[in-house]
Write an enzyme that holds these catalytic residues in place. Structure first.
Site, PDB file in Angstrom:
ATOM      1  N   ASP A 117      13.718  32.300  42.344  1.00  0.00           N
ATOM      2  CA  ASP A 117      14.292  30.884  41.901  1.00  0.00           C
ATOM      3  C   ASP A 117      13.723  30.643  40.494  1.00  0.00           C
ATOM      4  O   ASP A 117      12.425  30.567  40.328  1.00  0.00           O
ATOM      5  CB  ASP A 117      14.445  29.770  42.556  1.00  0.00           C
ATOM      6  N   LYS A 121      14.202  23.442  35.344  1.00  0.00           N
ATOM      7  CA  LYS A 121      13.613  22.153  35.009  1.00  0.00           C
ATOM      8  C   LYS A 121      12.162  22.004  35.067  1.00  0.00           C
ATOM      9  O   LYS A 121      11.417  22.211  35.981  1.00  0.00           O
ATOM     10  CB  LYS A 121      14.157  20.885  35.602  1.00  0.00           C
ATOM     11  N   ASP A 153      16.373  38.889  36.555  1.00  0.00           N
ATOM     12  CA  ASP A 153      17.428  38.862  35.481  1.00  0.00           C
ATOM     13  C   ASP A 153      17.440  37.826  34.562  1.00  0.00           C
ATOM     14  O   ASP A 153      18.118  37.847  33.563  1.00  0.00           O
ATOM     15  CB  ASP A 153      18.624  38.569  36.045  1.00  0.00           C
ATOM     16  N   THR A 190      17.830  45.010  45.376  1.00  0.00           N
ATOM     17  CA  THR A 190      18.040  43.562  46.109  1.00  0.00           C
ATOM     18  C   THR A 190      19.539  43.266  46.116  1.00  0.00           C
ATOM     19  O   THR A 190      20.222  43.881  45.137  1.00  0.00           O
ATOM     20  CB  THR A 190      17.090  42.575  45.715  1.00  0.00           C
ATOM     21  N   GLU A 191      19.663  42.334  46.889  1.00  0.00           N
ATOM     22  CA  GLU A 191      21.234  41.978  46.742  1.00  0.00           C
ATOM     23  C   GLU A 191      21.527  41.286  45.658  1.00  0.00           C
ATOM     24  O   GLU A 191      22.525  41.574  44.807  1.00  0.00           O
ATOM     25  CB  GLU A 191      21.585  40.810  47.872  1.00  0.00           C
ATOM     26  N   TYR A 192      20.780  40.243  44.718  1.00  0.00           N
ATOM     27  CA  TYR A 192      20.959  39.769  43.617  1.00  0.00           C
ATOM     28  C   TYR A 192      20.810  40.981  42.575  1.00  0.00           C
ATOM     29  O   TYR A 192      21.795  41.014  41.547  1.00  0.00           O
ATOM     30  CB  TYR A 192      19.756  38.924  43.219  1.00  0.00           C
ATOM     31  N   GLU A 193      19.852  41.711  42.688  1.00  0.00           N
ATOM     32  CA  GLU A 193      19.961  42.857  41.820  1.00  0.00           C
ATOM     33  C   GLU A 193      21.149  43.630  41.659  1.00  0.00           C
ATOM     34  O   GLU A 193      21.622  43.829  40.471  1.00  0.00           O
ATOM     35  CB  GLU A 193      18.639  43.790  41.808  1.00  0.00           C
TER      36      GLU A 193
HETATM   37  C1  LIG Z   1      17.439  33.819  44.238  1.00  0.00           C
HETATM   38  S1  LIG Z   1      17.218  34.239  45.806  1.00  0.00           S
HETATM   39  C2  LIG Z   1      16.786  35.831  45.661  1.00  0.00           C
HETATM   40  C3  LIG Z   1      16.744  36.755  46.947  1.00  0.00           C
HETATM   41  C4  LIG Z   1      16.351  37.880  47.052  1.00  0.00           C
HETATM   42  N1  LIG Z   1      14.930  38.266  46.689  1.00  0.00           N
HETATM   43  C5  LIG Z   1      17.200  39.060  46.271  1.00  0.00           C
HETATM   44  O1  LIG Z   1      16.812  39.512  45.318  1.00  0.00           O
HETATM   45  O2  LIG Z   1      18.554  39.267  46.580  1.00  0.00           O
HETATM   46  C6  LIG Z   1      15.333  33.530  45.859  1.00  0.00           C
HETATM   47  C7  LIG Z   1      15.124  33.551  47.468  1.00  0.00           C
HETATM   48  O3  LIG Z   1      13.663  32.904  47.420  1.00  0.00           O
HETATM   49  C8  LIG Z   1      13.607  31.849  48.377  1.00  0.00           C
HETATM   50  N2  LIG Z   1      12.319  31.068  48.137  1.00  0.00           N
HETATM   51  C9  LIG Z   1      12.229  30.387  46.830  1.00  0.00           C
HETATM   52  N3  LIG Z   1      10.974  29.769  47.069  1.00  0.00           N
HETATM   53  C10 LIG Z   1      10.414  30.200  48.112  1.00  0.00           C
HETATM   54  C11 LIG Z   1       9.131  29.665  48.754  1.00  0.00           C
HETATM   55  N4  LIG Z   1       8.199  28.939  48.276  1.00  0.00           N
HETATM   56  N5  LIG Z   1       8.702  30.324  49.892  1.00  0.00           N
HETATM   57  C12 LIG Z   1       9.687  31.279  50.594  1.00  0.00           C
HETATM   58  N6  LIG Z   1      10.854  31.525  50.126  1.00  0.00           N
HETATM   59  C13 LIG Z   1      11.248  31.011  48.714  1.00  0.00           C
HETATM   60  C14 LIG Z   1      14.840  31.273  48.478  1.00  0.00           C
HETATM   61  O4  LIG Z   1      15.102  30.472  49.642  1.00  0.00           O
HETATM   62  C15 LIG Z   1      15.957  32.512  48.042  1.00  0.00           C
HETATM   63  O5  LIG Z   1      16.322  32.763  49.472  1.00  0.00           O
END
Ligand SMILES: C[S@@+](CC[C@H](N)C(=O)[O-])C[C@H]1O[C@@H](n2cnc3c(N)ncnc32)[C@H](O)[C@@H]1O
Length: 213
Positions: A117, A121, A153, A190-193
């Protein structure tokens, strides 16, 4: 994007075979538990495909997927339980902000940060998985030749991370601003990728090492 709540995840997760409930109790013992000499962790695994695919590709390596979101972790856990009975793939459902307590010093060989993520901000910058407090913990748990592999990305997060890694004393060993221009079959998508590849967007990737004294 906020994930829709998956109602069954709350009941399923505590019963999942792959779930490690009190990770700090395994600190220093993970390789024995997983029956491996090489330990990978993926922080923020989402619905879990990456670690599952990597665990299938690298059967001698141990993979621990970490996800704080209960719904995403529930989906990942179900996949892991149904797809593999290997003990070399585990899941932790928790916020990785105290990851330094879950692993012993120099216990982890590869840390994967996939499409973390971006928290654009400034007031939420500490939540970025490549911010200084996370990097300090990674340094402690990474093995001598251990590395962090990051894909995103998001060019702003990528730039921010390059500076944070450098400030924390990591050495860059690989960098690409269009990683999937070549196939890279050795590294799962990955899914997002997959979404960004389908949209024709470039994938940024960097690999960092920390040289312990
Ligand atoms: C944008 S998604 C990407 C998911 C996956 N890695 C992909 O590439 O498809 C980011 C994921 O990281 C998790 N995440 C963010 N901060 C985290 C933290 N401090 N500890 C564990 N998970 C976290 C979120 O809940 C979310 O499911």
């Amino acid at each position: 994007m906020r994930m829709r709540k998956v109602k069954w995840a709350t009941d399923y997760l505590p019963t999942a075979n792959c779930l490690v409930k009190e990770p700090s109790k395994q600190a220093g013992n993970w390789k024995k538990l997983m029956g491996t000499d090489t330990l990978h962790i993926e922080i923020g695994c989402g619905k879990g495909n990456y670690s599952l695919d990597m665990a299938k590709m690298y059967k001698d390596n141990g993979f621990i997927a970490i996800e704080k979101n209960e719904s995403a972790a529930g989906i990942a856990a179900k996949k892991y339980d149904e797809d593999t009975d290997d003990k070399h793939l585990k899941l932790i459902q928790d916020d990785a902000s105290s990851i330094g307590e879950w692993f012993g010093p120099r216990e982890v060989d590869v840390i994967h940060l996939n499409f973390s993520d971006p928290w654009p901000k400034k007031r939420y910058a500490k939540r970025r998985l490549s911010s200084a407090s996370f990097l300090d913990q990674y340094k402690r748990i990474l093995s001598r030749n251990g590395e962090i592999q990051m894909k995103t990305d998001n060019s702003a997060l990528f730039e921010y991370s390059l500076i944070e890694f450098q400030n924390a004393g990591f050495k860059m060993v690989e960098v690409s601003v269009d990683y999937r221009r070549e196939k890279h079959d050795e590294d799962a998508i990955t899914e997002y990728e997959q979404k960004f590849i389908s949209l024709g967007q470039p994938i940024y990737r960097c690999v960092w090492r920390y040289m312990h004294d």
